[in-house]
Structures are given as structure tokens and as C-alpha cells.
Design a protein around this motif. Structure first.
Motif, PDB file in Angstrom:
ATOM      1  N   GLU A 427       1.018  -1.148  -0.068  1.00 26.60           N
ATOM      2  CA  GLU A 427       0.010   0.114   0.020  1.00 26.60           C
ATOM      3  C   GLU A 427       1.025   1.117   0.133  1.00 26.60           C
ATOM      4  OE1 GLU A 427      -1.531   3.267   1.201  1.00 26.60           O
ATOM      5  OE2 GLU A 427      -1.264   2.110   3.261  1.00 26.60           O
ATOM      6  N   LEU A 428       1.056   1.824  -1.306  1.00 24.90           N
ATOM      7  CA  LEU A 428       2.151   2.820  -1.266  1.00 24.90           C
ATOM      8  C   LEU A 428       1.580   4.272  -1.310  1.00 24.90           C
ATOM      9  CD1 LEU A 428       3.901   1.116  -4.272  1.00 24.90           C
ATOM     10  CD2 LEU A 428       4.436   1.024  -1.917  1.00 24.90           C
ATOM     11  N   VAL A 505      -0.275  -7.354  -4.653  1.00 24.47           N
ATOM     12  CA  VAL A 505      -1.013  -6.069  -4.815  1.00 24.47           C
ATOM     13  C   VAL A 505      -0.077  -5.027  -4.576  1.00 24.47           C
ATOM     14  CG1 VAL A 505      -3.179  -5.042  -3.855  1.00 24.47           C
ATOM     15  CG2 VAL A 505      -3.261  -7.488  -3.776  1.00 24.47           C
ATOM     16  N   PHE A 506      -0.269  -4.024  -5.521  1.00 24.80           N
ATOM     17  CA  PHE A 506       0.554  -2.623  -5.643  1.00 24.80           C
ATOM     18  C   PHE A 506      -0.307  -1.740  -5.428  1.00 24.80           C
ATOM     19  CE2 PHE A 506       3.594  -5.921  -6.659  1.00 24.80           C
ATOM     20  CZ  PHE A 506       4.883  -5.605  -6.087  1.00 24.80           C
ATOM     21  N   ASP A 507      -0.803  -1.011  -4.539  1.00 24.52           N
ATOM     22  CA  ASP A 507      -1.912   0.077  -4.481  1.00 24.52           C
ATOM     23  C   ASP A 507      -1.020   1.239  -4.734  1.00 24.52           C
ATOM     24  OD1 ASP A 507      -4.324   1.505  -4.729  1.00 24.52           O
ATOM     25  OD2 ASP A 507      -4.494   1.225  -2.362  1.00 24.52           O
ATOM     26  N   GLU A 508      -1.767   2.388  -5.699  1.00 27.61           N
ATOM     27  CA  GLU A 508      -1.039   3.230  -5.971  1.00 27.61           C
ATOM     28  C   GLU A 508       0.391   3.189  -6.655  1.00 27.61           C
ATOM     29  OE1 GLU A 508      -2.662   6.165  -5.693  1.00 27.61           O
ATOM     30  OE2 GLU A 508      -4.384   5.473  -4.525  1.00 27.61           O
ATOM     31  N   CYS A 509       0.426   2.244  -7.512  1.00 25.24           N
ATOM     32  CA  CYS A 509       1.655   1.792  -8.116  1.00 25.24           C
ATOM     33  C   CYS A 509       2.170   2.884  -8.984  1.00 25.24           C
ATOM     34  CB  CYS A 509       1.377   0.633  -9.071  1.00 25.24           C
ATOM     35  SG  CYS A 509       0.229   1.114 -10.406  1.00 25.24           S
ATOM     36  N   GLN A 510       1.626   3.868  -9.279  1.00 28.00           N
ATOM     37  CA  GLN A 510       2.451   5.177  -9.908  1.00 28.00           C
ATOM     38  C   GLN A 510       3.585   5.584  -9.066  1.00 28.00           C
ATOM     39  OE1 GLN A 510      -0.788   5.208  -8.695  1.00 28.00           O
ATOM     40  NE2 GLN A 510      -0.491   7.102  -7.292  1.00 28.00           N
ATOM     41  N   ASN A 511       3.399   5.575  -7.690  1.00 27.13           N
ATOM     42  CA  ASN A 511       4.496   5.976  -6.749  1.00 27.13           C
ATOM     43  C   ASN A 511       5.615   5.055  -6.995  1.00 27.13           C
ATOM     44  OD1 ASN A 511       2.844   8.188  -5.739  1.00 27.13           O
ATOM     45  ND2 ASN A 511       1.948   6.751  -4.087  1.00 27.13           N
ATOM     46  N   LEU A 512       5.327   3.731  -7.465  1.00 23.36           N
ATOM     47  CA  LEU A 512       6.566   2.971  -7.767  1.00 23.36           C
ATOM     48  C   LEU A 512       7.265   2.948  -9.190  1.00 23.36           C
ATOM     49  CD1 LEU A 512       8.434   0.555  -7.132  1.00 23.36           C
ATOM     50  CD2 LEU A 512       6.678  -1.074  -7.719  1.00 23.36           C
ATOM     51  N   VAL A 538       0.844 -16.981 -10.169  1.00 22.03           N
ATOM     52  CA  VAL A 538       1.134 -15.749  -9.684  1.00 22.03           C
ATOM     53  C   VAL A 538       0.176 -14.522 -10.348  1.00 22.03           C
ATOM     54  CG1 VAL A 538       2.770 -13.937  -9.717  1.00 22.03           C
ATOM     55  CG2 VAL A 538       3.769 -16.294  -9.506  1.00 22.03           C
ATOM     56  N   VAL A 539      -0.583 -13.664  -9.525  1.00 24.89           N
ATOM     57  CA  VAL A 539      -1.351 -12.738  -9.825  1.00 24.89           C
ATOM     58  C   VAL A 539      -0.975 -11.704  -9.241  1.00 24.89           C
ATOM     59  CG1 VAL A 539      -3.809 -12.291  -9.545  1.00 24.89           C
ATOM     60  CG2 VAL A 539      -3.410 -14.815  -9.550  1.00 24.89           C
ATOM     61  N   LEU A 540      -0.898 -10.678 -10.441  1.00 29.46           N
ATOM     62  CA  LEU A 540      -0.303  -9.304 -10.126  1.00 29.46           C
ATOM     63  C   LEU A 540      -1.633  -8.453 -10.120  1.00 29.46           C
ATOM     64  CD1 LEU A 540       2.208  -7.672  -9.624  1.00 29.46           C
ATOM     65  CD2 LEU A 540       2.521  -7.255 -11.651  1.00 29.46           C
ATOM     66  N   VAL A 541      -1.836  -7.585  -9.037  1.00 33.26           N
ATOM     67  CA  VAL A 541      -2.659  -6.619  -8.898  1.00 33.26           C
ATOM     68  C   VAL A 541      -2.354  -5.146  -8.856  1.00 33.26           C
ATOM     69  CG1 VAL A 541      -5.091  -6.029  -7.648  1.00 33.26           C
ATOM     70  CG2 VAL A 541      -4.574  -8.461  -8.028  1.00 33.26           C
ATOM     71  N   LEU A 542      -2.791  -4.344  -9.688  1.00 30.46           N
ATOM     72  CA  LEU A 542      -2.066  -3.177  -9.785  1.00 30.46           C
ATOM     73  C   LEU A 542      -3.279  -2.039  -9.774  1.00 30.46           C
ATOM     74  CD1 LEU A 542       0.411  -3.427 -12.720  1.00 30.46           C
ATOM     75  CD2 LEU A 542       0.648  -3.541 -10.403  1.00 30.46           C
ATOM     76  N   ALA A 543      -3.011  -0.965  -8.811  1.00 32.72           N
ATOM     77  CA  ALA A 543      -4.051   0.114  -8.793  1.00 32.72           C
ATOM     78  C   ALA A 543      -3.676   1.357  -8.830  1.00 32.72           C
ATOM     79  CB  ALA A 543      -4.730  -0.178  -7.328  1.00 32.72           C
ATOM     80  N   THR A 544      -3.745   2.322  -9.709  1.00 32.53           N
ATOM     81  CA  THR A 544      -3.376   3.642  -9.834  1.00 32.53           C
ATOM     82  C   THR A 544      -4.227   4.693  -9.840  1.00 32.53           C
ATOM     83  OG1 THR A 544      -1.931   4.902 -11.416  1.00 32.53           O
ATOM     84  CG2 THR A 544      -3.242   3.188 -12.371  1.00 32.53           C
ATOM     85  N   GLN A 545      -4.264   5.824  -9.717  1.00 29.41           N
ATOM     86  CA  GLN A 545      -4.816   6.989  -9.804  1.00 29.41           C
ATOM     87  C   GLN A 545      -4.460   8.001 -10.829  1.00 29.41           C
ATOM     88  OE1 GLN A 545      -5.119   9.859  -6.427  1.00 29.41           O
ATOM     89  NE2 GLN A 545      -3.581   8.950  -5.458  1.00 29.41           N
ATOM     90  N   ARG A 546      -3.351   7.485 -11.378  1.00 28.66           N
ATOM     91  CA  ARG A 546      -2.691   8.426 -12.503  1.00 28.66           C
ATOM     92  C   ARG A 546      -2.065   7.574 -13.770  1.00 28.66           C
ATOM     93  NH1 ARG A 546       2.293  11.783 -10.564  1.00 28.66           N
ATOM     94  NH2 ARG A 546       3.459  10.144 -11.331  1.00 28.66           N
TER      95      ARG A 546
END
Length: 747
Positions: A427-428, A505-512, A538-546
Motif C-alpha cells: 500500500e504505497l 497487490v501494489f496499490d498506488e503503483c504510480q508511486n513505484l 502468480v497474480v499481479l494486482v495493480l491500482a493507480t490514480q494516475r
């Protein structure tokens, strides 16, 4: 005798000449008749003279010297030809309507309908039952004198035949003596009979009253008096003031009809539809009758030639205006089994944003199989929508505050209920939205600082190495155990193979991905994991607001298989999440309204066509309960690992601070009990770079893994009001610190 084929050919050529000429040209009928006569005299084997005006048109490119067999065949002929499907084929190609309605075949929808009907009936009965003794009976008693007067007046008017008096007076004014005398005689006969009946009824009523007063039992007297008073009360009710009020006020929703749909479609600005309707033609065609489907109406429509469903979707706001319905009630979809011009128009009774919150079916479940789709939400028609997980990667995107993180929480909760799944939540943004899952996570981080980003980048690198390890392990498996070279339920259950499902899970992945130091390599690793790890569990879940090319590399956005897009700002962001040309094809998350449509988005990849879904709602307490059940299941199965067992975590590589020590520092020994919200404020003041933005619930989630539970704590607010809020007991804090230090010393 003229040869019929030659005659037809001649007239076909003449007709072609007439079509080729300008509208102002005049055809010489004498020449046409002469050519026909010459053709008849020449016989069937002679070709027309090329010098005459009866030669074929230049467009046909016919050589007069050619034989009959070499002449070209004209496309349009006057004689009928047999073509197209036969009767049986047309019958076979017709669409059969369901014998049993869809809502009756769906157990969930049928159950919901029965529950609603039972609840509606119970509400109505309870509503009136409560009002009978306190409202309805006093009203009847109050109205009973008026009812008595009304009853006596009606009996009197009936006895003297008062209803016929206006007619008799009218005939008297017209001086129609003969008819007046007839009416008077009729009135005399009626009055004699009615007066006799009235006297008899009065005597009987008097006798009954005397009996009830002097001869009947008290119970009988009470019942008779009650019935008499209530009956007179009902008789005395004014016409404009009914006794009972409505238990349910029905919201009048206009029934969807073909006329309404045609007028609305003609007003959305599509020229083919508007011109056809203006000329009285069929601008649109209804494939079947407009029917009821779920909480709304469904119309299956064939659009005019050249008009697609995307054209109508582009004008959904205008269509809603034409239908005089809120935008959240009007939804257009394509039919995947038909052509591009088949439109499914669904008009709901209520705005989707104003419907009840979607209850997650697994909110109280003890477990879930990750190899089965996870319940995700509900579409506008009330149909449940689920999201498959295994062999898929997911991308969530939206503007801030539209429900993106809550949607990710649903998927993460579903995966947590399978004790074989290894969880890596990142959770980034540092708000603690994923803290509930920390006790069951193999790797976990919550933060926006460089150390947190580095931890997430390391996780992406480890994921790449894990994918490569799994690929090698999968290659060694016997063919009979793994014929498709994919992780299955049977393979995942064999713990010795170490091929259990893994969800990162990488929430707010834009920061990464947008980080100057770690972003590029993390993007390359993520793209590798998406392309290769899909079949390896392997399941990759990405979430971004940008969603743009810098914060979401195209190699990632172009390869994910399942996408969920809530409200976004423009076409570029829309297509970055939902895929290239999604906006052009009418799948437009830009149409959702900010805040109003929070939690509503387009789901693509989980179904044949993108569908609008309102996600299930899980608040923090519900998520914590799910995580606690998941923790118990993992302890029983022995699948806890990594961070959940106290392994190396982000805290170990970060700055040297201790949460329990910091809490003890801000809670003095004189304060036995303290509210969590006050602890959060003091921690933010102590270490703003670490605890900035924390609230009371963040303190609750952070202390729970250490065995410190919250309880109701009475205290005084800053305004001097005494109240009870969630807090901790300082003795529990000191006990947790002592146990931890003792365990470390033993280690």
C-alpha cells in the motif's frame, strides 16, 4: 413469335439506358417498339444490329459480335430468382424466448424477490397494526356521531324518495303535467313501501337495542357497542380524509414504451434515426417486446444501417434526457451474440448510485477457493458479477476518491479467505488501507517514503525470480500431473511443490513506476511477471490514480487481462485502463459522475463484453473480521510465512523506530486509558514523517498484531462534553512490550 429471353434482355438494356440518362432525358418509345419488332423478325438466333439505337449500354461492355453464350450476365434481372434461406432455415434461425423467465431461473434473483415481497407484506401489516390502537380507533370514535347523523339522513332521504325530487321538479317547470303526475304516483307508491320498511326496521332495531341493554351478557354488549361505534365511525369518514394512511408510498416510474423509446432515440442527434422518424419510417426496429428485467425495463433494438451501439453510448446523456430519466438509470449495451447494430437498452427504476449498498456474499464466509471467481459486485440489472483470479492479472484505475482502493480490498479479501494463497500487499500511499491484512501477509509495506518504494521494488524483483523458479519447477512435473503446464487446485494443494497461488497487490503503483531510481527496473520486472507468471499461479494486482505512460508503462497496461475503471478524466486515461479503442467503442468511464458514482466502473475482461459494475462494499471493521478468520484458517493449515511470522519486513530495513515504544512515549504513566484518536495525534507530532495523517483506526490496526485490543474508554472532549470512544488500556501496552522483549531475549 417473340423469344421471351431475348425480349427480357432487350428491355433490360433499355432500362439500363434509361437509368444511365439524366433525369431530363426522354426515351423514344417508337424506337423501342421498332427494335422489338426487328428482334422478333430476326428470330431467336440473331443479334441486334449494332448500328441501331437498341445496342447495350457502354457500362455493360457488351460486344455485338460476340455469340449469345459469351454475353455478360447482368446483375439485376426482372425475372424472379430463388435465393435466400428457405422456410425451414428461417424457422431454425429464429430466436426462441425463454419458457421460464430469467428471474425465476436465477436462485439469487428469485430469493431476493421473495424476500422483498415478504418484507413488503410484513412492513404493511406492522405499519397498520401499530396505528390501530393509537390512531385508527380514536378516529373512528371521534367520527361516530357524524356517522350516526349521516346514517339517519340517508335513511330519511331514501324513505321519502328524495333522489327523484329533482326530476319531478324539472317536469313541473316544463309544465309537462302528464309526466309529472306519473312521477308523483310512482313516488307515492315508493314512499308507502319504504316507510313501512323503515318503521319495521326501526322497531327491530329498538328491540335489539333494548335486548342488548337489559338482556345480553356484558361481553356481548361490549362487542355490539364496539362494532356499532366503529361502524358509525367509518360511515362518518369524510371523502377527502381516509381513515388509514399508506404504509408504502409508491414511486411512480413511467412505463417504458416503444413510442417513448423512438422519440428519445430521435432526439440524441443521430441523423439516420432522426430523418427516418421525421419521414414516418422505422428509424429503429424492436426485435421483441419491451419486457421487465430486474428492477427496470429492457428493449432489444436494431439500429439503422451504419449506426453502432458505440454511437448511442456516446450520447447516453442525451438519451437519458429524452427518456426523462436520471443518467444513472439509462444503460446501453451491445449483444455479443448479434451484429454491431443490436442495442440492448436497459432503463432502471432507480439511479444505480442511489440503490442499496451491495452486500459482499463472502462477508461472513469462512473460506473461499481462489480457483473460483471472487464475487465482485452487481451490474445495473441486479445480476451478480464475479472476477476470475487464477491465470489473470488485474488493473484498477480511477480518479482519487472514486472507490479504487475499496474495489481492490474486495479482491484481496477474497484471496485472503483461501489459506493456500500467499499474500504480498503493498500500500504505497501510507494511509493504512491494507493494514488489516498485515498479520497474514508474506510481505507487507505501507508507506510513501523512499524506503517503502524500495521495499516494493525489491518485491517486484523477488516476484520475477519466483516466476522463473516456478517455471523451472513446472517443467519438471510429470505430464499426467500437469498436462496443461498450469497451476491447478491439485498442484496448489501439494505444499512440497511450492506452487501455491501468490497474489501481489501494489496499490498506488504510480508511486513505484514513476520513481526516479527504482521505477524503470520495477516496470520491467512487472511486465515480465504479467507475461510469464499468469499460468504459474502468480497474480499481479495493480491500482493507480494516475494512468499515463510514465506512471503506468504501456507494456504493463497492454498485457493485463482484467481491467476495472472507475471515473477517469479523459480519453487517454480511459484507454490506458480499459485498453486501446475502448473510448471509441463506447466504453467510457468518463461518463461516471464524480463522487456520485463512486464505486461504479466498467469491468472488462471478466465477461464477454465490458459491463458496468457497482462493487461490493467492505468497511474497515468488516475487513478486519475477514482478516481474523483468514488468520485462524492459516494457523490451522500452517500456511503463515514471512512477515506474518515475524520475518524480515519493511520495518527492519527502515529507520530505527519502534511503534510500541513510540506509543508508550506519548501515553504517560498517569493516563491509564486513552483514546486512539489522541494517540494518533500525538504520534503524528512525535514523528510526522512516519505517522503523519494517522487516525484512530490506524492506531487500532497497527496495535492489533501486537495483541493490544481496543475498548470503550470514557473521557472528556476538548469542548468539555463527556463521551465514550475507542481506546486502549496502558497496562495492555506495557504487557505487550514486556512479552516482546522477553521473546527477543529468548531468541
Amino acid at each position: 413469335m417473340n423469344h421471351p429471353d431475348d425480349e427480357n434482355e432487350l428491355f433490360n438494356r433499355l432500362e439500363a439506358e434509361m437509368d444511365a440518362d439524366s433525369p431530363g432525358d426522354v426515351v423514344d418509345l417508337d424506337k423501342a417498339r421498332l427494335a422489338r419488332t426487328e428482334l422478333a423478325d430476326a428470330g431467336p438466333n440473331r443479334s441486334p444490329d449494332p448500328g441501331t439505337d437498341s445496342h447495350p449500354t457502354e457500362s455493360a461492355h457488351w460486344d455485338p459480335d460476340q455469340s449469345d453464350d459469351s454475353r455478360p450476365t447482368l446483375v439485376d434481372r426482372t425475372e424472379p430468382t430463388v435465393s435466400g434461406p428457405g422456410l425451414i432455415d428461417r424457422i431454425k434461425g429464429s430466436k426462441r424466448l425463454d419458457v421460464i423467465p430469467v428471474w425465476m431461473k436465477s436462485v439469487a434473483e428469485f430469493t431476493d424477490g421473495v424476500k422483498w415481497l415478504a418484507g413488503h407484506a410484513w412492513h404493511t401489516v406492522a405499519f397498520h397494526a401499530v396505528r390501530v390502537p393509537v390512531l385508527y380507533v380514536p378516529k373512528l370514535i371521534w367520527r361516530s356521531p357524524r356517522g350516526l347523523a349521516n346514517g339517519l339522513g340517508q335513511v330519511g332521504r331514501w324513505a321519502v324518495d328524495a333522489e327523484g325530487e329533482p326530476l319531478r321538479q324539472a317536469e313541473a317547470r316544463r309544465e309537462n303535467s302528464e309526466l309529472y303526475l306519473k312521477l308523483s304516483k310512482q313516488r307515492d307508491r315508493r314512499v308507502r313501501l319504504r316507510m313501512l320498511l323503515t318503521i319495521l326496521c326501526a322497531v327491530f332495531t329498538l328491540a335489539l337495542g333494548l335486548f342488548l341493554v337489559y338482556g345480553a351478557q356484558p361481553m356481548t354488549q361490549a362487542i355490539a357497542a364496539t362494532l356499532g361505534v366503529l361502524g358509525l365511525g367509518m360511515l362518518g369518514a369524510p371523502a377527502d380524509a381516509p381513515l388509514a394512511t399508506r404504509a408504502v408510498i409508491k414511486t411512480e416510474v413511467q412505463k417504458l414504451t416503444s413510442d417513448i423509446v423512438v422519440k428519445a432515440m430521435a432526439s440524441i442527434g443521430i441523423g439516420q434515426i432522426a430523418s427516418a422518424v421525421a419521414k414516418g419510417l422505422d428509424g429503429i426496429k424492436f426485435v421483441g417486446p419491451i419486457t421487465r428485467e430486474g428492477p427496470g425495463w429492457r428493449a432489444d433494438i436494431d439500429l439503422p444501417l451504419g449506426v453502432t451501439v458505440a454511437d448511442v453510448a456516446d450520447r447516453r446523456a442525451r438519451l437519458a434526457s429524452g427518456l426523462r430519466r436520471p443518467l444513472g438509470c439509462v444503460w446501453v449495451d451491445a449483444d455479443p451474440n448479434e451484429h454491431e447494430g443490436r442495442l440492448i437498452l436497459w432503463v432502471g427504476d432507480r439511479d444505480l448510485s442511489k440503490t442499496d449498498k451491495v452486500v459482499w456474499p463472502l462477508a461472513k464466509a469462512g473460506s473461499h477457493d481462489i480457483f473460483k471467481p471472487i464475487p465482485f459486485g452487481m451490474d445495473p440489472r441486479g445480476r451478480a458479477q464475479a472476477m476470475p483470479v487464477i491465470q489473470h492479472n488485474m488493473l484498477f484505475g480511477s480518479l482519487p476518491g472514486q472507490g479504487k482502493t475499496s474495489s481492490v480490498r474486495v479482491i484481496l479479501s477474497g484471496a485472503a479467505l483461501d489459506p493456500t494463497v500467499e499474500l504480498w500487499p503493498h500500500e504505497l500511499k501510507g494511509t493504512g488501507d491494507a493494514d488489516s491484512f498485515e498479520p497474514i501477509s508474506h510481505r507487507f509495506v505501507s508507506g510513501i517514503d523512499d524506503e517503502s518504494i524500495k521495499y516494493a521494488a525489491d518485491s517486484m524483483k523477488l516476484l520475477r525470480e519466483e516466476v522463473m523458479r516456478r517455471a523451472a519447477a513446472m517443467k519438471k512435473l510429470p505430464r499426467d500431473l500437469c498436462p496443461d503446464k498450469r497451476v491447478t487446485r491439485q498442484i496448489a494443494d501439494k505444499r512440497s511443490l511450492k506452487l501455491w497461488p501468490l497474489m501481489a497487490v501494489f496499490d498506488e503503483c504510480q508511486n513505484l513506476f514513476a520513481h526516479a531510481k527504482y521505477g524503470k527496473q520495477a516496470g520491467e520486472d512487472a511486465e515480465f511477471v504479467i507475461k510469464v507468471g499468469r499460468a504459474l499461479g502468480v497474480v499481479l494486482v495493480l491500482a493507480t490514480q494516475r494512468p499515463d505512460k510514465d506512471s503506468l508503462p504501456t507494456g504493463i497496461s497492454g498485457n493485463v487481462s482484467i481491467r476495472f475503471c472507475l471515473k477517469v478524466a479523459g480519453q487517454i486515461e480511459n484507454d490506458m485502463i480499459l485498453g486501446t479503442s475502448a473510448y471509441k467503442n463506447g466504453v467510457r468511464a468518463t461518463a461516471f459522475r464524480p463522487e456520485i458514482d463512486a464505486g461504479i466502473g466498467y469491468l472488462a475482461g471478466a465477461t464477454t463484453l465490458p459491463v458496468v459494475v457497482r462493487t461490493a462494499y467492505l468497511d474497515t471493521p468488516a475487513t478486519e473480521r475477514i482478516a481474523q478468520r483468514a488468520l485462524a484458517a492459516r494457523k490451522a493449515a500452517g500456511t503463515l510465512s514471512g512477515h506474518a511470522l515475524g520475518g524480515e519486513s519493511h520495518a527492519a530495513s527502515g529507520p530505527s523506530y519502534d511503534l510500541l515504544a513510540d506509543v508508550a512515549a506519548v501515553v504517560p504513566t498517569t493516563e491509564e486509558r486513552v483514546w486512539n484518536e489522541r494517540i494518533a495525534a500525538r504520534l503524528a507530532e512525535l514523528r510526522p514523517e512516519v505517522y503523519g495523517g494517522w487516525k484512530g483506526e490506524n492506531v487500532t490496526s497497527a496495535l492489533k498484531p501486537h495483541g493490544i485490543k481496543t475498548t470503550g474508554v470514557a473521557g472528556m472532549t476538548d469542548d468539555g462534553d463527556r463521551t465514550t470512544r475507542r481506546g486502549i488500556v496502558r497496562a495492555d501496552l506495557t504487557k505487550a512490550i514486556a512479552e516482546r522483549d522477553e521473546n527477543r531475549g529468548a531468541a
